[in-house]
Each structure stands twice: as structure tokens, then as C-alpha cells.
Enzyme design. Structure first.
Site, PDB file in Angstrom:
ATOM      1  N   GLU A 202       0.762  -1.347  -0.037  1.00  0.00           N
ATOM      2  CA  GLU A 202       0.054   0.054   0.050  1.00  0.00           C
ATOM      3  C   GLU A 202       0.934   1.382   0.039  1.00  0.00           C
ATOM      4  O   GLU A 202       0.476   2.317   0.749  1.00  0.00           O
ATOM      5  CB  GLU A 202      -0.900  -0.188   1.186  1.00  0.00           C
ATOM      6  CG  GLU A 202      -1.904  -1.240   1.053  1.00  0.00           C
ATOM      7  CD  GLU A 202      -2.755  -1.346   2.382  1.00  0.00           C
ATOM      8  OE1 GLU A 202      -2.375  -0.469   3.391  1.00  0.00           O
ATOM      9  OE2 GLU A 202      -3.496  -2.199   2.540  1.00  0.00           O
ATOM     10  N   GLU A 333      -6.339 -10.847  -0.577  1.00  0.00           N
ATOM     11  CA  GLU A 333      -7.143 -10.359   0.618  1.00  0.00           C
ATOM     12  C   GLU A 333      -8.523 -10.246   0.427  1.00  0.00           C
ATOM     13  O   GLU A 333      -9.423  -9.372   0.501  1.00  0.00           O
ATOM     14  CB  GLU A 333      -6.739  -9.153   1.274  1.00  0.00           C
ATOM     15  CG  GLU A 333      -5.265  -8.899   1.480  1.00  0.00           C
ATOM     16  CD  GLU A 333      -4.847  -7.417   2.191  1.00  0.00           C
ATOM     17  OE1 GLU A 333      -5.789  -6.817   2.517  1.00  0.00           O
ATOM     18  OE2 GLU A 333      -3.674  -7.481   2.271  1.00  0.00           O
TER      19      GLU A 333
END
Ligand code: 9MR
Length: 430
Positions: A202, A333
Site C-alpha cells: 500500500e 485479501e
């Protein structure tokens, strides 16, 4: 006419009358093997045979069941010819009431929080591997692959990393040294047990014209760029390069990944590709992790919300683009929230309202999971691993964030029972 959907017959019932066997098959399917049905040399799979007249069929009993006729009930076994199926586990779920589901349906694992920097090195040089080791060993002893999540991330990184021992902020050089030490020690610890690592997570966000992070609303988006984290402020993009270099040296056999969300947004993906390509040229990266925290439907009211772009087509495009660059692709995820990001920040009441898993949600979730898995299977040659962010709805980050309202994003409900979404992704011919 045969009225049952499927015919089952015990192998040791070969001498029984067919009618008896068929009668039994409709009443006690559990203990029975499956049946290969042939029609005068014409082979048909064990599917819906309700339209066949029984006198046109001959029944053959076999010692081994052909692979494609097995009525498979385990998720990962059903997907054995496609990709690994993983689940995020926590310090309890791998050994409490969730463990049976985990072992039955998954052949890959990732620690949800237990391998993050705060967990593994809470203070400098003080490495704490006990919890992560127990989880990784449990997964390995059940024959699972383990993904490592995550070595370098702006979140869940302890404050000491950014502090100088002499007071004030750490220098760039010190941050890079600390990254190298952390990455090296952690990867050496789990060498031969963790096959793939999210090395950096991220690191990219969208900015408006005033250089403010736009978050989920792209209405004022002006550009994509590196996240303005402390890591970036102090060490710039070198913190990413250093993490990958250290990782490659620490375990040359491990697969190294950059992991992020919203890759289905063209601009974000293009920014990611700009540095991933440089890493690839230096042979420092093997793949990308696509997080895939999805919603039950794309936003339809507020089209500037990122979730308006969550379509099967967009996800398929991102998979193809990354695969074309020679990168492995892991769905890292996956979960599908029953809430849709379809309102403005002024409309908080809708965002904070909680809903039960009613019929409508069950069916819509099942349909959306099916659509994505149909697409994942179409791209099986490009995807190596699909990991769910949890096992069952009683234990999901989405019910903690942002308000504690219950969410129902996984394949198993809060009583650990399979949902329609589970049936939907199991229902295909191999
Ligand atoms: O599921 C994790 C949750 O328990 C933690 O509180 C949170 C901390 O920020 O991290 C969650 O996992 C995140 C993952 O590490 C990175 N991608 C987003 C995940 C969900 O927020």
C-alpha cells in the site's frame, strides 16, 4: 425416470439389484461412493441425470473414480487444477472452532496481523517470533503454503523505526538500515516455510490539486503518487527498493510481491507499474498482490467512489495487464462486504447502519462471488493463489471497521456454516 439429482452407489453393492441401489442412493448418500454412468459407450459425467430413462443406462462400478467425476466438497480440492486457495488466520482461528474449516477448505495461509512489523520487532532488536512460528508451523504441518504479510508497510510499524537514538527523527540512512535488518532477520527466520512475501504494501495513493490524499472519493483526483508516509518522507522511494533488495538477498528462493488495493483503477495501476517495472528489470520482484476487498455491488449512485470501478471486467483487465508483464498474480485479501460505498460522507447514517444476512444479501453475495470466481478460473494460468481475508463471518476486520456494524463478507457464516456464496463457487464442472 430417475428422480434424484444424482445417483450414488456403494462399491460393495455391486450384486444388489439396481432398483435397490437407486432407492438407497436417494436416502443415504453420505456413506456412498459415486457412480460412473455410461450410455452405450457414451460417457456422461455425474451430473443431472433426471431426464434419462433408466433402461437406457448401464452402470459401471470402478475401483477409482475419474478425477472429473468426484463430487468434491472441499474448496481447495475442487480448485486443485486452478490455483491455491488461502485464508488469513489469526492467533486463535488456526486452532479454535475455525480450524476444522480451515484445514478442510484451504491449502494456503497468511497471518492477518502476526507477521507485521509491530508484532515481530516491537522494539529495536527485540524479535518476537513465537506466535507467528506457531501459526506457520500449523499451516505447514497441514500441508499448506504460507504467504508472508508484510515486511514494509506504513501502518503497524512501531514508532521507534522513525526515531533517532539521539533524539529527533531518524535519518534516511538509518531507516534504510532498519528496513534491511528487519527484512533480513524475518525472512531468514521463515526461510523454507514461507514461499511468498508481501515485501511492500500500500505505498500508492491518489492526490487532489492541493496534494491532499483523496481517499476513496476520486471526484477531486489530480494524480496518483507515493503515499506520504513517514517511510516516504524520510527515505523516499528508496525505501521500496531497499526492502526488495534486502528480501532478494535474504531468501533468493522466496517469491517477492508488491501488494496493494484498487488495482482496477487504471491510473493507480499505471503508477504501480511504473516502479514495479523498474524492480522487475533488476529481477527484484516476482509478482503483485491484488487485495480485492470488494463490495456486494459497484457503487451506482456516487460514481466518483472507487468502488464504482469494482467490476469483473476491471479486475480481469488488471490480472491480464500484470500477467503480461511477466508477473505472478495473487488475489491476496479477498472478501465482499454486504455494504456498498454508495453515499457521501454527509450521509453517515447509511454507512453506520448494520444489517443481518438476509435472503437478498445471501443471493446477491453468491452471484457476485460466482462471477468473480468464473473469471478467476478463466485466468487460472495467470493467477497462482486466491486468499480470503478470514475464514468465517464471526471474525472479519469488516465488522470492526469503521463502526463495529456486522458484516458478512466471507464464504462461511457466523455459525461457521457454508453460505450460498460457497455453493456458488463450488458449482462448476472441472
Ligand atoms: O485485518 C487487519 C486488521 O485486523 C488490522 O486491524 C488492520 C490494521 O490496519 O489490518 C488489517 O489487514 C489489512 C492488511 O494488513 C492490509 N490490507 C488491508 C487489510 C484490511 O484493513
Amino acid at each position: 425416470m430417475v428422480t434424484s439429482e444424482r445417483i450414488f452407489l456403494c462399491r460393495d453393492e455391486s450384486s444388489a439389484l439396481l432398483s435397490d441401489a437407486l432407492h438407497k442412493s436417494t436416502h443415504s448418500q453420505d456413506a456412498m461412493d459415486q457412480l460412473k454412468v455410461t450410455k452405450k459407450g457414451f460417457y456422461t459425467k455425474l451430473v443431472d441425470i433426471s431426464s434419462y430413462k433408466i433402461e437406457n443406462l448401464s452402470i459401471t462400478l470402478q475401483d477409482s473414480i475419474p478425477e472429473d467425476t468426484v463430487h468434491e466438497t472441499s474448496l481447495h480440492k475442487k480448485y486443485r487444477n486452478y490455483f491455491h486457495i488461502g485464508a488469513a488466520i489469526d492467533g486463535n482461528s488456526y486452532r479454535d472452532s475455525h480450524a476444522a474449516l480451515w484445514k478442510e477448505h484451504f491449502n494456503a495461509a497468511v497471518c492477518e496481523n502476526e507477521m507485521k512489523w509491530t508484532a515481530l520487532q516491537p522494539s529495536e532488536g527485540n524479535f518476537q517470533f513465537g506466535q507467528a512460528n506457531a501459526m506457520v508451523n500449523a499451516a505447514r504441518s497441514n500441508g499448506m503454503l504460507v504467504r508472508g504479510h508484510v515486511l514494509v508497510w506504513f501502518d503497524q510499524t512501531p514508532d521507534w523505526v522513525f526515531q533517532s537514538p539521539y533524539g529527533g527523527q531518524a535519518s534516511k540512512q538509518l531507516i534504510l538500515e532498519r528496513i534491511r535488518t528487519h527484512v533480513t532477520r524475518v525472512m531468514q527466520e521463515f526461510k523454507d516455510r514461507v514461499y511468498a512475501w508481501d515485501v511492500v504494501n500500500e505505498a500508492v495513493v491518489g492526490y487532489d490539486a492541493n496534494n491532499q490524499d483523496v481517499g476513496e472519493d476520486l471526484g477531486t483526483l489530480a494524480r496518483w503518487g507515493y503515499r506520504n508516509s513517514k517511510l516516504y518522507q524520510i527515505a523516499g522511494e528508496d525505501h521500496i527498493l531497499e526492502a526488495f533488495k534486502a528480501a532478494r538477498e535474504a531468501d533468493p528462493d522466496a517469491k517477492l510481491f508488491y501488494n496493494d488495493f484498487w488495482n482496477y483503477l487504471d491510473g493507480k495501476r499505471e503508477f504501480i507499474i511504473s516502479f514495479v517495472k523498474k524492480l522487475k528489470e533488476q529481477e527484484l520482484i516476482d509478482g503483485v498482490g491484488l487485495q480485492c476487498h470488494l463490495n456486494i455491488s459497484p457503487a451506482k449512485e456516487k460514481l466518483s467512489n472507487q468502488s464504482a470501478y469494482q467490476t469483473v471486467d476491471n479486475l480481469e483487465k488488471e490480472i491480464k495487464v500484470y500477467a503480461a508483464l511477466g508477473l505472478d498474480v495473487h488475489i491476496t485479501e479477498l472478501d465482499i462486504s454486504i455494504y456498498t460505498r454508495d453515499y457521501t460522507s454527509d450521509d453517515q447514517s447509511r454507512w453506520y447502519m448494520g444489517y443481518d444476512l438476509n435472503e437478498d444479501y445471501q443471493n446477491r453475495l453468491a452471484a457476485r462471488y460466482k462471477d468473480f470466481f468464473d473469471m478467476f478460473r478463466r485466468n487460472a494460468g495467470k493467477i497462482q493463489n486466491v486468499t480470503f481475508w478470514g475464514i468465517a463471518d464471526d471474525n472479519t476486520w469488516l465488522s470492526e471497521f469503521p463502526s463495529g456494524r456486522p458484516d458478512h463478507p466471507l464464504l462461511f457464516d457466523k455459525h461457521l456454516k457454508p453460505k450460498r456464496a460457497f455453493d456458488a463457487i463450488m458449482n462448476f464442472d472441472r
